[in-house]
Design an enzyme around this catalytic site. Structure first.
Site, mmCIF file in Angstrom:
data_model
loop_
_atom_site.group_PDB
_atom_site.id
_atom_site.type_symbol
_atom_site.label_atom_id
_atom_site.label_comp_id
_atom_site.label_asym_id
_atom_site.label_seq_id
_atom_site.Cartn_x
_atom_site.Cartn_y
_atom_site.Cartn_z
ATOM 1 N N HIS A 14 0.846 -1.193 0.000
ATOM 2 C CA HIS A 14 0.000 0.000 0.000
ATOM 3 C C HIS A 14 0.883 1.245 0.000
ATOM 4 C CE1 HIS A 14 0.899 -0.583 4.255
ATOM 5 N NE2 HIS A 14 0.376 0.585 4.577
ATOM 6 N N HIS A 30 1.620 3.811 1.893
ATOM 7 C CA HIS A 30 2.066 4.553 3.074
ATOM 8 C C HIS A 30 3.586 4.603 3.010
ATOM 9 C CE1 HIS A 30 -1.718 4.146 5.836
ATOM 10 N NE2 HIS A 30 -1.721 5.267 5.138
ATOM 11 N N ASP A 89 6.051 4.326 4.960
ATOM 12 C CA ASP A 89 6.923 3.326 5.589
ATOM 13 C C ASP A 89 7.021 2.050 4.747
ATOM 14 O OD1 ASP A 89 4.187 3.085 6.379
ATOM 15 O OD2 ASP A 89 4.716 1.709 7.985
ATOM 16 N N HIS A 90 6.253 1.954 3.670
ATOM 17 C CA HIS A 90 6.307 0.773 2.804
ATOM 18 C C HIS A 90 6.876 1.096 1.423
ATOM 19 C CE1 HIS A 90 3.822 -1.778 5.525
ATOM 20 N NE2 HIS A 90 3.619 -0.564 6.027
ATOM 21 N N HIS A 145 6.360 -5.126 12.128
ATOM 22 C CA HIS A 145 5.713 -3.820 11.990
ATOM 23 C C HIS A 145 5.400 -3.265 13.373
ATOM 24 C CE1 HIS A 145 2.822 -0.734 10.532
ATOM 25 N NE2 HIS A 145 3.543 -0.791 9.437
HETATM 26 ZN ZN LIG Z 1 3.041 0.453 7.802
HETATM 27 ZN ZN LIG Z 2 0.003 1.529 6.486
#
Ligand SMILES: [Zn+2]
Ligand SMILES: [Zn+2]
Length: 310
Positions: free
Chosen positions: A62, A64, A66-67, A270
């Site tokens: 997705h 976001h 952090d990814h 995570h």
């Molecule tokens: Zn995340």
């Molecule tokens: Zn996320």
């Protein structure tokens, strides 16, 4: 015939001194795949001894940061190193817009093509396939459209049982037909079912990546029987209201998903940076699902080949 996951990042929203944001590398028969690409992924790849040029495809769960923040630096580096092979990135919409922007301002002379394949996050679909592997999307429940991924090694071709060759005097044509899965027709009119003359030399292995998500029984059902399940466990059960509010899972919920999926092993990660020590999360998960470990940065998790006894 390797099937190995290497954890390149297992933190949540921001990096911590010990953990980078989300990224995993998967090696299936020496073909490499990257799953999410948080900040710091390039250095983690180097430390793990994985040549980034060998990456066949990238799967983004997705959009976001952090990814995905590490992906644009990686795209540039691959170009600087002279990559010519096209690179496919599987990601939800509007990744195409973000990629176009990046290419326009930072990589207009990139010597290879970056191909975007849309991941429709509400659908369970076959996204990628090669000779030995299939990759499926798993719809997740997060604050933005998100999908997990199931990596499934294909079942190996059928072998013929030695004793069947002797017992029925099988010739080359009979063996070829049996390897295609056909039953054996004997001259006296009897039919010998395929499963009594063939076997699979080993069982196909599987790995599922479910992050970021609220607990989803449906997602757990779609990865039924998975050998190794990575499930996010951002919070402890005492913070479950916060987990719900932010679209994340608790360690207990990750374990519930592993139980429902009938997983072989569970890796949790995570982690929220509020936990200085993840022991509390591991212990919480182990109460329900004893085969739980906390994902460790830089560590590789092998799924061993189980040969069929014949
Ligand atoms: Zn995340
Ligand atoms: Zn996320």
């Amino acid at each position: 015939m390797t099937f190995r996951v290497t954890i390149l990042g297992s933190s949540s929203a921001s990096p911590t001194p010990r953990r980078n944001p989300a990224a995993h590398a998967l090696n299936v028969h020496e073909q490499f795949f990257l799953i999410d690409c948080g900040e710091g992924t390039q250095q983690r790849l180097m430390r793990a001894g994985i040549n980034p040029q060998k990456i066949n495809a990238i799967f983004i769960s997705h959009l976001h940061g952090d990814h995905v923040y590490g992906l644009f630096g990686l795209i540039s580096t691959l170009g600087l190193q002279g990559r010519r092979t096209p690179l496919t990135v599987y990601a939800p919409r509007p990744f195409d817009e973000i990629l176009a922007c990046h290419l326009r301002y930072f990589d207009s002379q990139l010597p290879y093509e970056v191909i975007w394949q849309e991941v429709e996050t509400r659908k369970h679909r076959l996204l990628y396939e090669n000779k030995v592997l299939e990759v499926y999307s798993i719809p997740l429940r997060h604050r933005v459209p998100a999908a997990g991924f199931l990596f499934r090694e294909k079942e190996p071709p059928l072998n013929i049982l030695k004793e069947a060759i002797e017992q029925y005097g099988l010739g080359i044509a009979d063996c070829a037909a049996a390897k295609r899965g056909e039953d054996l027709l004997l001259a006296d009119g009897r039919t010998i079912p395929n499963e009594s003359i063939t076997y699979r030399p080993y069982r196909g292995r599987s790995y599922a990546y479910l992050s970021d998500t609220l607990y989803s029984p449906k997602a757990a059902g779609l990865v039924q029987g998975v050998d190794l399940l990575y499930h996010e466990a951002t919070f402890a059960d005492s913070d479950k209201a916060l987990a719900r509010q932010t679209g994340h899972s608790t360690a207990r919920q990750a374990a519930t998903a592993a139980l429902k999926a009938g997983a072989g092993r569970l890796l949790i990660g995570h982690f929220s940076s509020r936990y200085k020590d993840e022991t509390v999360l591991v212990e919480e998960a182990r109460k329900l699902f004893p085969q739980t470990e906390a994902a460790e940065e830089g560590k590789s998790y092998e799924i061993p080949l189980l040969k069929t006894k014949r």
